[in-house]
Design a protein around this motif. Sequence first.
Motif, PDB file in Angstrom:
ATOM      1  N   UNK A 111      38.831  33.889  38.798  1.00 54.06           N
ATOM      2  CA  UNK A 111      39.325  34.377  40.288  1.00 54.06           C
ATOM      3  C   UNK A 111      39.898  35.342  40.328  1.00 54.06           C
ATOM      4  N   UNK A 112      39.423  36.195  41.692  1.00 58.22           N
ATOM      5  CA  UNK A 112      40.169  37.533  42.048  1.00 58.22           C
ATOM      6  C   UNK A 112      41.538  37.746  41.699  1.00 58.22           C
ATOM      7  N   UNK A 113      41.557  39.009  40.566  1.00 55.01           N
ATOM      8  CA  UNK A 113      43.170  38.825  40.333  1.00 55.01           C
ATOM      9  C   UNK A 113      43.642  39.431  41.639  1.00 55.01           C
ATOM     10  N   UNK A 114      43.716  39.843  42.353  1.00 49.96           N
ATOM     11  CA  UNK A 114      44.367  40.248  43.934  1.00 49.96           C
ATOM     12  C   UNK A 114      45.020  39.290  44.439  1.00 49.96           C
ATOM     13  N   UNK A 115      43.928  37.938  44.358  1.00 48.57           N
ATOM     14  CA  UNK A 115      44.501  37.195  45.117  1.00 48.57           C
ATOM     15  C   UNK A 115      45.419  36.191  43.925  1.00 48.57           C
ATOM     16  N   UNK A 116      45.434  36.379  42.956  1.00 46.25           N
ATOM     17  CA  UNK A 116      46.185  35.853  42.301  1.00 46.25           C
ATOM     18  C   UNK A 116      47.279  36.407  41.984  1.00 46.25           C
ATOM     19  N   UNK A 117      47.278  37.592  42.025  1.00 43.89           N
ATOM     20  CA  UNK A 117      49.077  38.761  42.314  1.00 43.89           C
ATOM     21  C   UNK A 117      49.646  38.363  43.474  1.00 43.89           C
ATOM     22  N   UNK A 118      49.160  37.896  44.660  1.00 44.82           N
ATOM     23  CA  UNK A 118      49.585  37.221  45.840  1.00 44.82           C
ATOM     24  C   UNK A 118      50.024  36.015  45.605  1.00 44.82           C
ATOM     25  N   UNK A 119      49.416  34.893  45.255  1.00 38.92           N
ATOM     26  CA  UNK A 119      50.104  33.423  45.117  1.00 38.92           C
ATOM     27  C   UNK A 119      51.241  33.884  43.896  1.00 38.92           C
ATOM     28  N   UNK A 120      51.360  34.678  42.979  1.00 37.60           N
ATOM     29  CA  UNK A 120      52.317  34.826  41.852  1.00 37.60           C
ATOM     30  C   UNK A 120      53.472  35.681  42.700  1.00 37.60           C
ATOM     31  N   UNK A 121      53.055  35.829  43.447  1.00 37.24           N
ATOM     32  CA  UNK A 121      54.214  36.418  44.112  1.00 37.24           C
ATOM     33  C   UNK A 121      55.574  35.944  44.694  1.00 37.24           C
ATOM     34  N   UNK A 122      54.288  35.456  45.315  1.00 42.00           N
ATOM     35  CA  UNK A 122      54.825  34.229  46.604  1.00 42.00           C
ATOM     36  C   UNK A 122      55.415  33.156  45.662  1.00 42.00           C
ATOM     37  N   UNK A 179      46.274  42.783  35.662  1.00 45.51           N
ATOM     38  CA  UNK A 179      45.585  41.224  35.609  1.00 45.51           C
ATOM     39  C   UNK A 179      44.426  41.534  35.237  1.00 45.51           C
ATOM     40  N   UNK A 180      43.399  42.084  35.494  1.00 48.14           N
ATOM     41  CA  UNK A 180      42.036  42.496  35.410  1.00 48.14           C
ATOM     42  C   UNK A 180      41.786  42.574  34.066  1.00 48.14           C
ATOM     43  N   UNK A 181      43.418  43.972  33.751  1.00 47.88           N
ATOM     44  CA  UNK A 181      42.829  43.929  32.377  1.00 47.88           C
ATOM     45  C   UNK A 181      42.626  42.835  31.162  1.00 47.88           C
ATOM     46  N   UNK A 182      44.149  42.212  31.423  1.00 47.35           N
ATOM     47  CA  UNK A 182      43.803  40.521  30.234  1.00 47.35           C
ATOM     48  C   UNK A 182      43.024  39.692  30.479  1.00 47.35           C
ATOM     49  N   UNK A 183      42.593  39.790  31.827  1.00 51.58           N
ATOM     50  CA  UNK A 183      40.880  38.456  31.942  1.00 51.58           C
ATOM     51  C   UNK A 183      40.343  39.183  31.302  1.00 51.58           C
ATOM     52  N   UNK A 184      40.132  40.701  31.491  1.00 49.66           N
ATOM     53  CA  UNK A 184      38.931  40.856  30.798  1.00 49.66           C
ATOM     54  C   UNK A 184      38.278  40.954  29.206  1.00 49.66           C
ATOM     55  N   UNK A 185      40.171  41.107  28.671  1.00 49.98           N
ATOM     56  CA  UNK A 185      40.587  40.229  27.076  1.00 49.98           C
ATOM     57  C   UNK A 185      39.869  39.051  27.128  1.00 49.98           C
ATOM     58  N   UNK A 186      40.587  38.445  27.696  1.00 51.09           N
ATOM     59  CA  UNK A 186      40.731  36.847  27.300  1.00 51.09           C
ATOM     60  C   UNK A 186      39.078  36.407  27.793  1.00 51.09           C
ATOM     61  N   UNK A 187      38.480  36.096  29.055  1.00 52.68           N
ATOM     62  CA  UNK A 187      37.181  36.547  29.145  1.00 52.68           C
ATOM     63  C   UNK A 187      36.349  36.455  28.734  1.00 52.68           C
ATOM     64  N   UNK A 188      36.274  37.687  28.299  1.00 57.18           N
ATOM     65  CA  UNK A 188      35.323  38.487  27.068  1.00 57.18           C
ATOM     66  C   UNK A 188      35.047  37.741  25.732  1.00 57.18           C
ATOM     67  N   UNK A 189      35.962  36.622  25.816  1.00 61.58           N
ATOM     68  CA  UNK A 189      36.534  36.176  24.326  1.00 61.58           C
ATOM     69  C   UNK A 189      36.434  37.539  23.316  1.00 61.58           C
ATOM     70  N   UNK A 190      37.501  38.356  23.509  1.00 54.73           N
ATOM     71  CA  UNK A 190      38.413  39.306  22.633  1.00 54.73           C
ATOM     72  C   UNK A 190      38.975  39.087  21.406  1.00 54.73           C
ATOM     73  N   UNK A 191      39.889  37.833  22.098  1.00 52.08           N
ATOM     74  CA  UNK A 191      40.899  37.433  21.231  1.00 52.08           C
ATOM     75  C   UNK A 191      40.218  35.830  21.322  1.00 52.08           C
TER      76      UNK A 191
END
Lengths: 421, 301
Positions: A404-415, A234-246
């Motif tokens: 958001x912090x990817x760790x918190x997002x992963x937890x939410x997704x999991x639940x 998720x951190x990798x995905x966030x990096x690519x989108x947030x940095x507007x590399x796409x």
Amino acid sequence: MKIIRKYAVATTVAAMLACTALPVTAKAEVLKFVSWQKDEKGIGDWWGTVVKEWEAKHPGNTIEWTKVERSAYADTMTTLFAGGTPPDIVHLASFEFQTFANNGWLEDLGPWVEKSGLNLDGWSGQDICNFQDTTVCIMMLYYGTIFGYNEEMLKQAGVAVPTNYEEFLAAARATTKDLNGDGIVDQFGTGHETKGGGGQYIAEMASYLLDAGARFTNAEGKVTIDTPEMVEGLTRWKTVVKESLTPRDLSAGEVRKLFADGKIALKVDGPWIYSIMQQGAAKDKLKLASVPFDPPLGGSSNILAMPSEISDEKKQLVWDFIAIATSDRFQTSFATLAASTPPSPRADLTEAKAQIPHFDLMAKSQKAAAEHKIDRIPTGLEIQFNEFSKMIQEEAQRMIIEDLDPAAVAKTMHEKAEALQ
Amino acid sequence: MSVRFLDLARPSRQHWLGYLLLLPAVALVALIIVYPLFVSLDLSFQKIGMATLSAPRKPFTLENYHKLFTSPDFWNSCWVTIKLVLVVSAACFAVGLGTALLVNNRFKGRTLARLFVALPWAVPEVIAVVIFAWIFDSSFGLMNWLFIKLGITSQMVNWFSEPTAAFWVVAITMIWKGYPFVSIMTLAGLQSIPEDFYNAAKVDGANAFQRFWYITIPVLMPVLGVTSVLVVLWVFRDFSIIKVLTDGGPLKATQTLSIMTYDQAFGFFNMGYASAIGIVTLVLCVVASLLMLGRKSQAMY
């Protein structure tokens, strides 16, 4: 006179019966076949050859082949099945057939496979068609992704063709540029669809997640999202989108066009990217290589099935169609006509390899993905896939929009994923 | 006896002919509107995924409605729908009334101006949406280019990735598509106001604003009342603009009740739940229409 009259009446009745009976025995069957691929260059042509072959083998019978746009496909098929008038040859995307199967609308193909002796060992993606211990479909395409890059852009940025995620990210950063200094980025490092539906969004994220070792569920269908690997993905995905590399908010087709026209440097995509590259303004600068992610993203694409509520005679005719499409001869022609990797392990790929320079790349990627049992649709979430993918899309978007912090997002997704099961 | 009973020429039977002539139309309406409505109502009281007409009816349950009224998604959709109805309707009326007053005046090029005012109405909805999607494109769109050139912002605005921005893109597109209807209806109303009213007011010393407020608006009220009902209902049920532009996202910022109904029915295959949302939307539309067709839509004279 009486006897003559009797014979005359009997002859007339017999003639009448014969006249009415003849059309019954020789009644032409029309099989309805609905598909979104009808006019697609390559794959549509291949379906056309299957239809032609079936009609040649069943003189007098025809296939009524209708195109329905992909965007309206699920609605149309749902309405047809719900109204009790399903198409005879059922063509569905591999992420949507589960709902139809779960409703009891698809025939168990197990006995048909057994009776015809169709060998499905090593058939790529066929595991996905085994729904609740029943073979409800035959996989028609399972692909591995390939990697397209703009050689000139990489040269100008002074970076080599990436072979892993770190190099990919560095190359994407180096090639994202505002060329004329007007504050607007004119050239992007990579390209992803971030606007469409949940299924496509997951496919766009998947390369980063898989390379980080993340999976949505394990082989038993247990949710495995709240893991360090998923946080990394998720951190990798966030990096690519947030940095507007796409570029943002574009459809998959628009992103592919930008790559083909030389506005995007790196693109991971399915086998279809090659034909799009050939039509682009930058086609001479575009090259193909192995995907710099391990394992490569693979995906089941579409399936053939049979409705459970048609007559036995029609079922036999539909199976004949499936038998033609899955025959060695037509699986071989699939490779050349559709320029894609056929699911059958028995297809002769010699001609395809001679015709299509990058065919080995596709075949290698497909094999690697199939060996790792990679698919967009996580085990155990097949029926809820649309809701699941929408949830993942929303939480990933929230992560980017609200930082958001990817760790918190992963937890939410999991639940949320567990709640869906 | 029976012949006399069916004698439609008799004064006491003459209204029967009217009913007979209406019968085919009523039957057709019943078939294509009332029957699906009842099917939908029936489905909303069943816990059903994919609906099949031939399947036996499932047990009666209120579960869909319970789930609906306790779902934050539903209340969010209601809030988005209300916001959109208020913003789009108000803007459509302001722009529509303004342009109608403008093209009601005599000036050179009035016919051309009227044509331009009505033009968005003639453009098919999907084409309008595609045009606006290009204008607001986050990476290469005209709006971002303008904003940066004019110094309004230093970086690209992600129009479809930011909840507030996406809401306004949808609202602006709907306003552009919807105001000509108000304009055309109002223009028709304006042309029916006798010139004598204004002349008499001028003699009495009324200024332009007083003439607008005490003559134009009251006389237009019946037209504005009906138009407001139609505009509100259009915003309530409009689907294609939102579906194509944002698909209800991001983060459900543009998910109206109609988008939610579609997603539940054809995205997640929850036909019973989707029917419940549809029925509640219908009730809301009826209530809104009744409220708007009340006393305020009557002429003030």
